[in-house]
Design an enzyme around this catalytic site. Structure first.
Site, PDB file in Angstrom:
ATOM      1  N   LYS A  47       0.792  -1.245   0.108  1.00  0.00           N
ATOM      2  CA  LYS A  47      -0.037   0.041  -0.166  1.00  0.00           C
ATOM      3  C   LYS A  47       0.791   1.330   0.124  1.00  0.00           C
ATOM      4  O   LYS A  47       0.354   2.189  -0.601  1.00  0.00           O
ATOM      5  CB  LYS A  47      -1.054  -0.190   1.162  1.00  0.00           C
ATOM      6  CG  LYS A  47      -2.198  -1.148   1.053  1.00  0.00           C
ATOM      7  CD  LYS A  47      -2.973  -0.969   2.244  1.00  0.00           C
ATOM      8  CE  LYS A  47      -3.789  -2.206   2.568  1.00  0.00           C
ATOM      9  NZ  LYS A  47      -4.877  -2.727   1.533  1.00  0.00           N
TER      10      LYS A  47
ATOM     11  N   GLU B  42      -2.877   6.833   7.903  1.00  0.00           N
ATOM     12  CA  GLU B  42      -3.708   7.755   6.959  1.00  0.00           C
ATOM     13  C   GLU B  42      -4.819   8.449   7.895  1.00  0.00           C
ATOM     14  O   GLU B  42      -5.154   8.110   9.026  1.00  0.00           O
ATOM     15  CB  GLU B  42      -4.654   6.669   6.152  1.00  0.00           C
ATOM     16  CG  GLU B  42      -4.249   6.560   5.057  1.00  0.00           C
ATOM     17  CD  GLU B  42      -4.937   5.432   3.950  1.00  0.00           C
ATOM     18  OE1 GLU B  42      -6.037   5.082   4.370  1.00  0.00           O
ATOM     19  OE2 GLU B  42      -4.291   4.812   3.191  1.00  0.00           O
TER      20      GLU B  42
ATOM     21  N   HIS C 147     -14.287  -3.997   8.318  1.00  0.00           N
ATOM     22  CA  HIS C 147     -13.413  -3.625   7.110  1.00  0.00           C
ATOM     23  C   HIS C 147     -13.671  -4.536   5.937  1.00  0.00           C
ATOM     24  O   HIS C 147     -12.878  -4.602   5.189  1.00  0.00           O
ATOM     25  CB  HIS C 147     -11.971  -3.411   7.339  1.00  0.00           C
ATOM     26  CG  HIS C 147     -11.761  -2.073   8.182  1.00  0.00           C
ATOM     27  ND1 HIS C 147     -12.281  -0.991   8.327  1.00  0.00           N
ATOM     28  CD2 HIS C 147     -11.197  -2.114   9.441  1.00  0.00           C
ATOM     29  CE1 HIS C 147     -11.913  -0.210   9.298  1.00  0.00           C
ATOM     30  NE2 HIS C 147     -11.117  -1.178  10.180  1.00  0.00           N
TER      31      HIS C 147
ATOM     32  N   ARG D 180      -6.830  -8.036  -9.618  1.00  0.00           N
ATOM     33  CA  ARG D 180      -7.389  -9.243 -10.023  1.00  0.00           C
ATOM     34  C   ARG D 180      -8.679  -9.033 -10.221  1.00  0.00           C
ATOM     35  O   ARG D 180      -9.238  -8.019 -10.077  1.00  0.00           O
ATOM     36  CB  ARG D 180      -7.166 -10.196  -8.819  1.00  0.00           C
ATOM     37  CG  ARG D 180      -7.705  -9.502  -7.651  1.00  0.00           C
ATOM     38  CD  ARG D 180      -7.820 -10.494  -6.267  1.00  0.00           C
ATOM     39  NE  ARG D 180      -7.770  -9.555  -5.086  1.00  0.00           N
ATOM     40  CZ  ARG D 180      -8.767  -9.280  -4.398  1.00  0.00           C
ATOM     41  NH1 ARG D 180     -10.154  -9.363  -5.044  1.00  0.00           N
ATOM     42  NH2 ARG D 180      -9.035  -8.578  -3.214  1.00  0.00           N
TER      43      ARG D 180
END
Ligand code: ADP
Ligand code: ADP
Ligand code: MG
Length: 683
Positions: free
Chosen positions: A116, A200, A235, A297
């Site tokens: 990430k 974040e 999540h 994907r």
């Protein structure tokens, strides 16, 4: 187009890929682990090859074994599905080395988007808006805490190697940062072997909106609009839809452009998804969305995109992999109607969504117009503890969002699953939930509404239990009848009772019998007015329907176990060898005759013992013999499937024994620790 494809996956996605491959005339090649020898994807394939033990680490995740099968079977291409090896650059490379086409992006693109932090840095450079925060190399806890302060609370700590919502911690104030960081790092190390994190800004009223992109080897890149996946738990996506409710045209265009930009930046080929987080606090706004990550994907929720675009994304994948150009250009793609997908899971919402395993004694989907079911299992199959416990995806389309949701609700309400617990009533409730229905929701919607959605412990369904007792009576009567035919005596209080009951003429006025309802001992009262049994559990009664009574005259028919199903007609009764599953309003109640001679009922002692709720691996043990514990203290953590489950002390007391150690595999029901309750000690 090539003429054969190996599917390096299992379950619903393997089945789904094969459907398209077969339609296109390709020879389909399956691989399977020992646990999947009888699986649907194996039976469906033209050829199937074993690749080892149940544990994915020793089968579906072993690159060499899959390449070996591909060579042996002469597969020209390999489709990785999602999960497993789908996002492993080394797998794409191994395919190339073996001269086999990998149905997916180039290894370089997988690598670029794999972590990430790197992905965010790359996107920033490409001019794609990213969530503000720190995604650099410095992992010093003090430094990260400073960064969190600069970013401004609340923040989200994320594992750079993360996936499936793991290694992610929301922190609301500086005071909690250190602990959250340590825990995120631990989880990240455990799940991904990489403790690194990024910080974040936590977006308030977050909406998860992602864009489906597609690239070909000629350098064309298009997007197939958005999917809204804001209904989440931990999540992880629960319900997904397309298009996103309340999406302004300008925002769709801006997001589509950003996603195509992102794909171009990494030389993307094939199907991919660019995930964004949007601030939904004042409705959606074209200036308030940020890149989160790219999944390189096919995504679980791709069917909603297929439904609104009329395209088959697996066909697109295969064509692109074969070197053909994209089937359609951007101008020729349009949105038609609305589609919603629900993930039907073997899990128990009433018990914190604990995964549930076992034989699917019944599996029937409700009928509704415009509904598509993607599944990899059928009645009689086993939901094993080895893989993701998804049973099916139920996808509904409609001209409008309301119509799609109505149809989804109808299909879910008519769905009958017996054996493992499922989230079907929870999903049904979601399709009707007020805020969601109005399009007014964010990723916190489920957590805020767990009670309304029924995802909290519910009292026993006494009516269903009573119906189940009748089912047992019927079965016992049958056995008694047989025993009598053979001049044998029964042993348990149940068989004595039923032998009596069967002599309808001199049956007792009433009888109390012990039953086990959802693992708890209860007393059922049986009466025989006019010779037909009436069962009562906790004040609720059930009697045989007149329709059924009619059959009593015909002993032959009466003796068929199958008759249990759909009787009485407003509930489904599904018998297994040792239990009756009563499905009433979508909810399952499991009823067993209590048999004192049955040695397998020791989980009933409940009391002071802590037992493994499922098959899994002990991650951590917090107590030792002699230790004082308070009710609710952590005893151990068990990891099963995709989640960690913390086992808590049932009462205040002293730990008398600990039966497991960290790292050990435990079976469902295995003793973990014994606690002598405080009052026991006093006595
Ligand atoms: P994400 O949650 O990463 O955004 P998806 O919603 O598409 O993406 O979920 C993919 C996840 O499904 C994988 O990360 C994996 O945990 C899980 N999975 C992997 N293989 C299978 C499988 N064969 N059947 C069901 N689920 C799987
Ligand atoms: P994973 O790889 O586990 O899928 P993601 O980065 O895609 O990780 O995040 C998973 C989910 O966490 C998102 O769908 C979203 O609901 C939530 N989330 C992620 N980042 C943020 C953020 N900055 N603010 C609020 N929620 C977030
Ligand atoms: Mg994600």
């Amino acid at each position: 187009m090539f003429s054969s494809v190996l599917i390096a996956n299992r379950g619903e996605i393997a089945v789904r890929v094969m459907k398209t491959a077969k339609r296109l005339g390709l020879r389909t090649i399956a691989v399977y682990s020992e646990a999947d020898a009888g699986a649907m994807h194996v039976r469906m394939a033209d050829e199937a090859y074993p690749i080892g033990p149940a544990a994915a680490r020793e089968s579906y995740l072993v690159i060499d074994k899959i390449i070996a099968v591909a060579k042996q079977s002469g597969a020209e291409a390999i489709h990785p599905g999602y999960g497993f090896l789908s996002e492993r650059a080394e797998f794409a490379e191994a395919c190339a080395e073996a001269g086999i086409v990998f149905v997916g992006p180039p290894a370089t693109a997988i690598r670029a988007m794999g972590l990430k932090d790197g992905a965010k840095a790359l996107m920033q450079k490409a001019g794609v808006p990213v969530v503000p925060g720190y995604h650099g190399a410095n992992q010093d806890p003090k430094f990260l805490k400073e960064k969190a302060y600069e970013v401004g609370y609340p923040v989200l700590i994320k594992a750079v190697a993360g996936g499936g919502g793991k290694g992610m911690k929301r922190v609301d104030k500086a005071m909690d940062f250190d602990e959250a960081l340590a825990s995120a790092q631990r989880e990240a190390q455990g799940a991904f072997g990489d403790p690194r994190v990024l910080i974040e800004k936590y977006v308030l009223s977050p909406r998860h909106i992602e864009i489906q992109v597609f690239g070909d080897t000629q350098g064309n890149v298009v997007h197939l609009f958005e999917r809204d996946c804001s209904l989440q738990r931990r999540h992880q996506k629960v319900i997904e839809e397309a298009p996103a409710p309340g999406m302004p045209a300008a925002m769709r265009e801006a997001m589509g452009r950003a996603a195509v930009e992102a794909a171009r930046a990494v030389g993307y080929v094939g199907a991919g998804t660019v995930e964004f987080i949007a601030d939904g606090s004042n409705g959606l706004d074209p200036t308030k969305f940020w890149f989160m990550e790219m999944n390189t994907r096919l995504q679980v929720e791709h069917p909603v995109t297929e439904a609104i675009t009329g395209q088959d994304l697996v066909e697109w994948q295969l064509r692109v992999a074969a070197g053909e150009p994209l089937p359609l250009s951007q101008e020729n793609l349009a949105i038609h109607g609305h589609a919603v997908e629900a993930r039907l899971y073997a899990e128990d919402p009433e018990k914190g969504f604990l995964p549930s395993t076992g034989t699917l004694h019944a599996l029937e989907f409700g009928a509704a117009e415009g509904v598509r079911i993607d599944t990899g299992v059928e009645e009689g199959a086993e939901v094993s503890p080895y893989y993701d416990p998804m049973i099916a995806k139920v996808i509904a389309r409609g001209a409008t969002r309301d119509e799609a949701l109505d149809r989804l609700g109808q299909a879910l309400a008519g769905t009958v699953v017996a054996g493992p617990r499922t989230n079907v009533t929870f999903l049904t409730a979601l399709t009707e939930a007020e805020g969601f229905r109005a399009g007014d929701f964010d990723t916190g919607f489920i957590d805020r509404n767990v009670e309304v959605l029924g995802a909290v412990p519910q009292p026993m369904d006494a009516k269903a239990a009573a119906v189940g007792v009748l089912g047992i009576v019927q079965r016992q009567m049958k056995h008694a009848w047989r025993a009598e035919q053979q001049h044998r005596d029964g042993y348990s209080p149940w068989s004595v009772m039923s032998a009596d009951a069967f002599r309808l003429s001199d049956s007792p006025r009433h009888q109390n019998v012990p039953v086990v309802v959802d693992g708890e001992l209860h007393s059922a009262r049986l009466t025989f007015p006019r010779g037909f049994p009436v069962a009562e559990v906790a004040g609720q009664t059930a009697e045989m329907s007149p329709w059924y009574k009619g059959y009593l005259g015909f002993l032959e028919t009466f003796l068929l176990d199958n008759d249990l199903r759909n009787y009485p007609r407003d509930v489904a009764l599904v018998p297994s060898a040792d239990a009756i599953f009563v499905i009433r309003n979508g909810r399952q109640t499991e009823v067993r005759a209590f048999d004192p001679l049955d040695v397998d009922l020791d989980h009933l002692d409940g009391g002071g013992s802590v037992k493994a709720p499922m098959h899994g691996k002990v991650v951590q043990v917090f107590v030792e013999p002699g230790q004082q514990v308070a009710k609710g203290d952590r005893v151990a953590v068990i990891e099963a499937m995709k989640m960690e489950h913390t086992l808590l002390a049932p009462s205040d007391g002293v730990v008398t024994s600990v039966s497991v150690t960290a790292g050990e595999q435990v079976a469902e029901g295995a003793p973990v620790a014994a606690i002598e309750a405080a009052q026991d000690q006093a006595a």
